[in-house]
Design a protein around this motif. Structure first.
Motif, PDB file in Angstrom:
ATOM      1  N   VAL A   1       0.843  -1.200   0.000  1.00 45.06           N
ATOM      2  CA  VAL A   1       0.000   0.000   0.000  1.00 45.06           C
ATOM      3  C   VAL A   1       0.880   1.253   0.000  1.00 45.06           C
ATOM      4  O   VAL A   1       2.034   1.208   0.423  1.00 45.06           O
ATOM      5  CB  VAL A   1      -0.954   0.064   1.227  1.00 45.06           C
ATOM      6  N   ASP A   2       0.311   2.358  -0.448  1.00 44.83           N
ATOM      7  CA  ASP A   2       1.054   3.621  -0.399  1.00 44.83           C
ATOM      8  C   ASP A   2       0.868   4.250   0.987  1.00 44.83           C
ATOM      9  O   ASP A   2       0.299   3.637   1.894  1.00 44.83           O
ATOM     10  CB  ASP A   2       0.624   4.549  -1.551  1.00 44.83           C
ATOM     11  N   GLY A   3       1.321   5.485   1.144  1.00 44.26           N
ATOM     12  CA  GLY A   3       1.236   6.142   2.447  1.00 44.26           C
ATOM     13  C   GLY A   3      -0.192   6.428   2.893  1.00 44.26           C
ATOM     14  O   GLY A   3      -0.439   6.722   4.058  1.00 44.26           O
ATOM     15  N   HIS A   4      -1.144   6.360   1.963  1.00 43.64           N
ATOM     16  CA  HIS A   4      -2.562   6.565   2.314  1.00 43.64           C
ATOM     17  C   HIS A   4      -3.275   5.219   2.473  1.00 43.64           C
ATOM     18  O   HIS A   4      -4.492   5.167   2.473  1.00 43.64           O
ATOM     19  CB  HIS A   4      -3.272   7.378   1.227  1.00 43.64           C
ATOM     20  N   MET A   5      -2.508   4.137   2.508  1.00 43.69           N
ATOM     21  CA  MET A   5      -3.022   2.774   2.692  1.00 43.69           C
ATOM     22  C   MET A   5      -3.820   2.279   1.483  1.00 43.69           C
ATOM     23  O   MET A   5      -4.648   1.374   1.588  1.00 43.69           O
ATOM     24  CB  MET A   5      -3.925   2.660   3.958  1.00 43.69           C
ATOM     25  N   ARG A   6      -3.573   2.906   0.307  1.00 41.90           N
ATOM     26  CA  ARG A   6      -4.276   2.461  -0.904  1.00 41.90           C
ATOM     27  C   ARG A   6      -3.561   1.267  -1.515  1.00 41.90           C
ATOM     28  O   ARG A   6      -2.345   1.298  -1.704  1.00 41.90           O
ATOM     29  CB  ARG A   6      -4.333   3.597  -1.932  1.00 41.90           C
ATOM     30  N   THR A   7      -4.314   0.246  -1.854  1.00 43.97           N
ATOM     31  CA  THR A   7      -3.731  -0.925  -2.519  1.00 43.97           C
ATOM     32  C   THR A   7      -3.680  -0.652  -4.029  1.00 43.97           C
ATOM     33  O   THR A   7      -4.026   0.441  -4.487  1.00 43.97           O
ATOM     34  CB  THR A   7      -4.590  -2.185  -2.282  1.00 43.97           C
ATOM     35  N   SER A   8      -3.337  -1.678  -4.778  1.00 46.96           N
ATOM     36  CA  SER A   8      -3.271  -1.515  -6.234  1.00 46.96           C
ATOM     37  C   SER A   8      -4.654  -1.523  -6.882  1.00 46.96           C
ATOM     38  O   SER A   8      -4.777  -1.284  -8.081  1.00 46.96           O
ATOM     39  CB  SER A   8      -2.396  -2.622  -6.841  1.00 46.96           C
TER      40      SER A   8
ATOM     41  N   GLY B   1      -5.046   1.887  10.338  1.00 48.43           N
ATOM     42  CA  GLY B   1      -6.492   1.754  10.139  1.00 48.43           C
ATOM     43  C   GLY B   1      -7.146   3.123  10.099  1.00 48.43           C
ATOM     44  O   GLY B   1      -8.026   3.393   9.269  1.00 48.43           O
ATOM     45  N   GLU B   2      -6.683   3.996  11.007  1.00 43.30           N
ATOM     46  CA  GLU B   2      -7.238   5.355  11.059  1.00 43.30           C
ATOM     47  C   GLU B   2      -6.986   6.092   9.730  1.00 43.30           C
ATOM     48  O   GLU B   2      -7.878   6.769   9.207  1.00 43.30           O
ATOM     49  CB  GLU B   2      -6.557   6.092  12.206  1.00 43.30           C
ATOM     50  N   VAL B   3      -5.790   5.927   9.196  1.00 38.04           N
ATOM     51  CA  VAL B   3      -5.472   6.563   7.912  1.00 38.04           C
ATOM     52  C   VAL B   3      -6.392   6.013   6.812  1.00 38.04           C
ATOM     53  O   VAL B   3      -6.977   6.767   6.022  1.00 38.04           O
ATOM     54  CB  VAL B   3      -3.986   6.330   7.530  1.00 38.04           C
ATOM     55  N   ALA B   4      -6.544   4.675   6.794  1.00 34.99           N
ATOM     56  CA  ALA B   4      -7.367   4.047   5.753  1.00 34.99           C
ATOM     57  C   ALA B   4      -8.815   4.526   5.839  1.00 34.99           C
ATOM     58  O   ALA B   4      -9.436   4.877   4.827  1.00 34.99           O
ATOM     59  CB  ALA B   4      -7.305   2.524   5.879  1.00 34.99           C
TER      60      ALA B   4
ATOM     61  N   THR C   1      -7.300  13.675   3.284  1.00 36.89           N
ATOM     62  CA  THR C   1      -5.942  13.392   2.832  1.00 36.89           C
ATOM     63  C   THR C   1      -5.038  13.278   4.045  1.00 36.89           C
ATOM     64  O   THR C   1      -4.642  14.271   4.647  1.00 36.89           O
ATOM     65  CB  THR C   1      -5.428  14.506   1.898  1.00 36.89           C
ATOM     66  N   VAL C   2      -4.763  12.055   4.427  1.00 34.26           N
ATOM     67  CA  VAL C   2      -3.885  11.790   5.577  1.00 34.26           C
ATOM     68  C   VAL C   2      -2.907  10.706   5.158  1.00 34.26           C
ATOM     69  O   VAL C   2      -3.168   9.955   4.211  1.00 34.26           O
ATOM     70  CB  VAL C   2      -4.686  11.291   6.809  1.00 34.26           C
ATOM     71  N   SER C   3      -1.785  10.647   5.836  1.00 29.01           N
ATOM     72  CA  SER C   3      -0.855   9.563   5.508  1.00 29.01           C
ATOM     73  C   SER C   3      -0.211   9.030   6.786  1.00 29.01           C
ATOM     74  O   SER C   3      -0.260   9.683   7.840  1.00 29.01           O
ATOM     75  CB  SER C   3       0.200  10.024   4.507  1.00 29.01           C
ATOM     76  N   TRP C   4       0.394   7.857   6.664  1.00 26.62           N
ATOM     77  CA  TRP C   4       0.985   7.187   7.826  1.00 26.62           C
ATOM     78  C   TRP C   4       2.401   7.702   8.043  1.00 26.62           C
ATOM     79  O   TRP C   4       3.199   7.726   7.104  1.00 26.62           O
ATOM     80  CB  TRP C   4       1.006   5.673   7.592  1.00 26.62           C
ATOM     81  N   SER C   5       2.685   8.111   9.295  1.00 25.45           N
ATOM     82  CA  SER C   5       4.026   8.609   9.608  1.00 25.45           C
ATOM     83  C   SER C   5       4.359   8.208  11.044  1.00 25.45           C
ATOM     84  O   SER C   5       3.572   7.541  11.717  1.00 25.45           O
ATOM     85  CB  SER C   5       4.052  10.130   9.463  1.00 25.45           C
ATOM     86  N   GLY C   6       5.545   8.613  11.500  1.00 27.25           N
ATOM     87  CA  GLY C   6       5.956   8.304  12.878  1.00 27.25           C
ATOM     88  C   GLY C   6       6.725   7.001  12.943  1.00 27.25           C
ATOM     89  O   GLY C   6       6.631   6.154  12.049  1.00 27.25           O
ATOM     90  N   ALA C   7       7.516   6.865  14.011  1.00 31.61           N
ATOM     91  CA  ALA C   7       8.311   5.646  14.184  1.00 31.61           C
ATOM     92  C   ALA C   7       7.447   4.567  14.831  1.00 31.61           C
ATOM     93  O   ALA C   7       6.812   4.827  15.853  1.00 31.61           O
ATOM     94  CB  ALA C   7       9.526   5.935  15.054  1.00 31.61           C
ATOM     95  N   PRO C   8       7.421   3.380  14.239  1.00 26.11           N
ATOM     96  CA  PRO C   8       6.639   2.296  14.836  1.00 26.11           C
ATOM     97  C   PRO C   8       7.218   1.888  16.194  1.00 26.11           C
ATOM     98  O   PRO C   8       8.401   2.114  16.451  1.00 26.11           O
ATOM     99  CB  PRO C   8       6.807   1.139  13.842  1.00 26.11           C
ATOM    100  N   GLY C   9       6.402   1.295  17.027  1.00 27.83           N
ATOM    101  CA  GLY C   9       6.946   0.855  18.310  1.00 27.83           C
ATOM    102  C   GLY C   9       5.935   0.103  19.140  1.00 27.83           C
ATOM    103  O   GLY C   9       4.742   0.110  18.838  1.00 27.83           O
ATOM    104  N   PHE C  10       6.419  -0.533  20.183  1.00 29.92           N
ATOM    105  CA  PHE C  10       5.516  -1.216  21.121  1.00 29.92           C
ATOM    106  C   PHE C  10       6.201  -1.415  22.461  1.00 29.92           C
ATOM    107  O   PHE C  10       7.418  -1.269  22.576  1.00 29.92           O
ATOM    108  CB  PHE C  10       5.063  -2.572  20.572  1.00 29.92           C
ATOM    109  N   TRP C  11       5.392  -1.744  23.466  1.00 28.30           N
ATOM    110  CA  TRP C  11       5.898  -2.080  24.793  1.00 28.30           C
ATOM    111  C   TRP C  11       5.635  -3.558  25.020  1.00 28.30           C
ATOM    112  O   TRP C  11       4.641  -4.103  24.551  1.00 28.30           O
ATOM    113  CB  TRP C  11       5.141  -1.299  25.883  1.00 28.30           C
ATOM    114  N   SER C  12       6.550  -4.181  25.746  1.00 33.79           N
ATOM    115  CA  SER C  12       6.370  -5.594  26.064  1.00 33.79           C
ATOM    116  C   SER C  12       6.568  -5.794  27.560  1.00 33.79           C
ATOM    117  O   SER C  12       7.509  -5.239  28.133  1.00 33.79           O
ATOM    118  CB  SER C  12       7.410  -6.425  25.287  1.00 33.79           C
TER     119      SER C  12
END
Ligand SMILES: Cc1cc2nc3c(=O)[nH]c(=O)nc-3n(C[C@H](O)[C@H](O)[C@H](O)COP(=O)(O)OP(=O)(O)OC[C@H]3O[C@@H](n4cnc5c(N)ncnc54)[C@H](O)[C@@H]3O)c2cc1C
Length: 383
Positions: A252-259, A293-296, A304-315
């Motif tokens: 998907v692109d930055g807007h979560m659009r598939t082909s 999901g929010e972007v999609a 017009t929104v796109s996905w940004s920011g560093a991914p991460g999680f807590w364990s």
């Protein structure tokens, strides 16, 4: 948008966030979530932590009336076909049209392909978690196969229930290949502090009725066996529909659009372009799935929104919390800095910070997250 509205496949964080974001921007069009999960949407992170330890039963993602209040319909069943030309899906015998579609089908545990592998439990859904917790009640011994974060968390949670737990993995140290040996040593310390015995450098050859045979001929007693050996993206629908799929992930692109027109994908199933990274990355984290999901959903509603920011999680491994933020597609050098009661590992590639792992070092975690996005070097020399 016509009467067909938004159809979402999958009720995990990506699917539910897409529904919520769409509804925020479009009060009228129908929003329908298709899910094969029999439970109302829930949080997966506690399933290997508080839920498995028995300290909570409440894992609901939202209160029961949250969906009805927003006119978001939940339809149970497996979607078996996606027709991108006709803009329709097949759920059981029902053919449903869509104006926009979000694929948020996530991933499924990889089967353990050894003799007796079907005896091993897996942990992805709430149904799996109930089965595992039931098996843990009365079990004296357990083997957890695979020392990724879910394996480490589940092993620690089972040990905290008083069970004798062996954690078996091919790495000399847990996650050594992914995070390096310094991190591997510290994770070993955290896991073994809960009573878990780590058995590295080996793999499972066979699972018997109350034991596990390792490839170095050792046998370990096990009233229960949990396979935490990774997941496979649920991309069959997308592939059969002719969408662009790479390494089993939907591109998907930055807007979560598939082909395909009007079809979006988000979460564990997506290989998504991240605006800050400047490239496509794959992540398997809760918050990132929700963010995508929010972007999609917003995009499907015309924003017009796109996905940004560093991914991460807590364990959470026992009582210890690890925080990890990274692009997740590799590093060249790492450096550990020990603190009084924790540590920080900085990861660099091409002279810029690409990841940070911390334990009791929140300032480093926050700083690392900023530097990863800015493309700056690590604050302490990494080599
Ligand atoms: C035990 C456990 C602990 C975790 N802990 C953490 C943590 O601490 N931090 C963190 O960041 N991440 C954690 N994760 C990972 C996180 O849960 C996932 O990254 C996240 O759930 C991915 O969300 P998703 O919406 O993409 O997919 P999923 O949550 O997998 O949801 C996919 C949905 O699609 C449905 N589905 C699939 N195919 C079909 C079909 N054909 N028809 C209808 N429905 C379908 C499924 O039933 C499911 O509802 C954990 C995962 C597990 C299993």
């Amino acid at each position: 948008m016509s009467a067909a509205g938004l159809v979402i496949i999958g009720s995990g964080p990506a699917g539910v966030a897409a529904a919520e974001a769409f509804r925020e921007h479009d009060a009228d069009a129908p929003v329908r979530i298709m899910t094969e999960d029999p439970d109302p949407p829930y949080e997966r992170p506690p399933l290997s932590k508080e839920y498995l330890r028995g300290t909570t039963d409440d894992v609901a993602l939202h209160p029961a009336d949250w969906f009805a209040e927003r006119s978001i319909e939940l339809h149970r069943g497996t979607v078996t076909e996606l027709d991108v030309t006709d803009h329709a899906i097949l759920l059981g015998d029902d053919r449903m049209a869509y104006d926009a579609l979000v694929l948020a089908t996530g991933a499924a545990p990889r089967p353990l392909l050894v003799p007796g592998g079907e005896r091993a439990l897996s942990l992805r859904s709430l149904t799996d978690a109930r089965r595992l917790r039931e098996a843990a009640t009365g079990a004296k011994t357990a083997v957890v196969i695979g020392a990724g974060f879910i394996g480490c968390e589940a092993a620690a949670s089972l040990a905290m229930r008083g069970i004798t737990v062996h954690l078996v993995a091919p790495d000399t140290l847990p996650q050594e290949k992914r995070l390096g040996s310094d991190a591997g040593h510290r994770i070993t310390d955290l896991v073994t502090a809960t009573g878990v015995r780590y058995v590295g450098n080996t793999s499972v050859r066979e699972i018997g009725s109350h034991s596990v045979l390792l490839d170095d001929e050792r046998t370990i007693e096990a009233d229960l066996v949990l396979a935490a050996t990774g997941v496979t993206p649920n991309s069959d629908l997308a592939r059969a529909a002719g969408l662009r799929v790479e390494n089993s992930l939907i591109v998907v692109d930055g807007h979560m659009r598939t082909s395909a027109d009007d079809v979006y994908a988000a979460g564990d199933i997506a290989l998504a372009h991240n605006a800050d990274a400047g490239r496509a990355i794959a992540v398997e984290h809760w918050q990132d799935a929700a963010d995508q999901g929010e972007v999609a959903g917003a995009r499907a509603a015309g924003r017009t929104v796109s996905w940004s920011g560093a991914p991460g999680f807590w364990s959470d491994i026992g009582d210890a919390t690890l925080k990890y933020s990274a692009w997740g597609d590799g590093y060249e050098h790492s450096r550990i800095v020990d603190h009084d009661d924790g540590f920080t590992v900085w990861y660099e590639r091409d002279g810029v910070l690409v990841g940070v792992l911390t334990h009791n070092a929140d300032d480093d975690y926050d700083l690392g997250g900023r530097l990863i996005v800015e493309g700056g070097p690590a604050p302490t020399p990494v080599r």
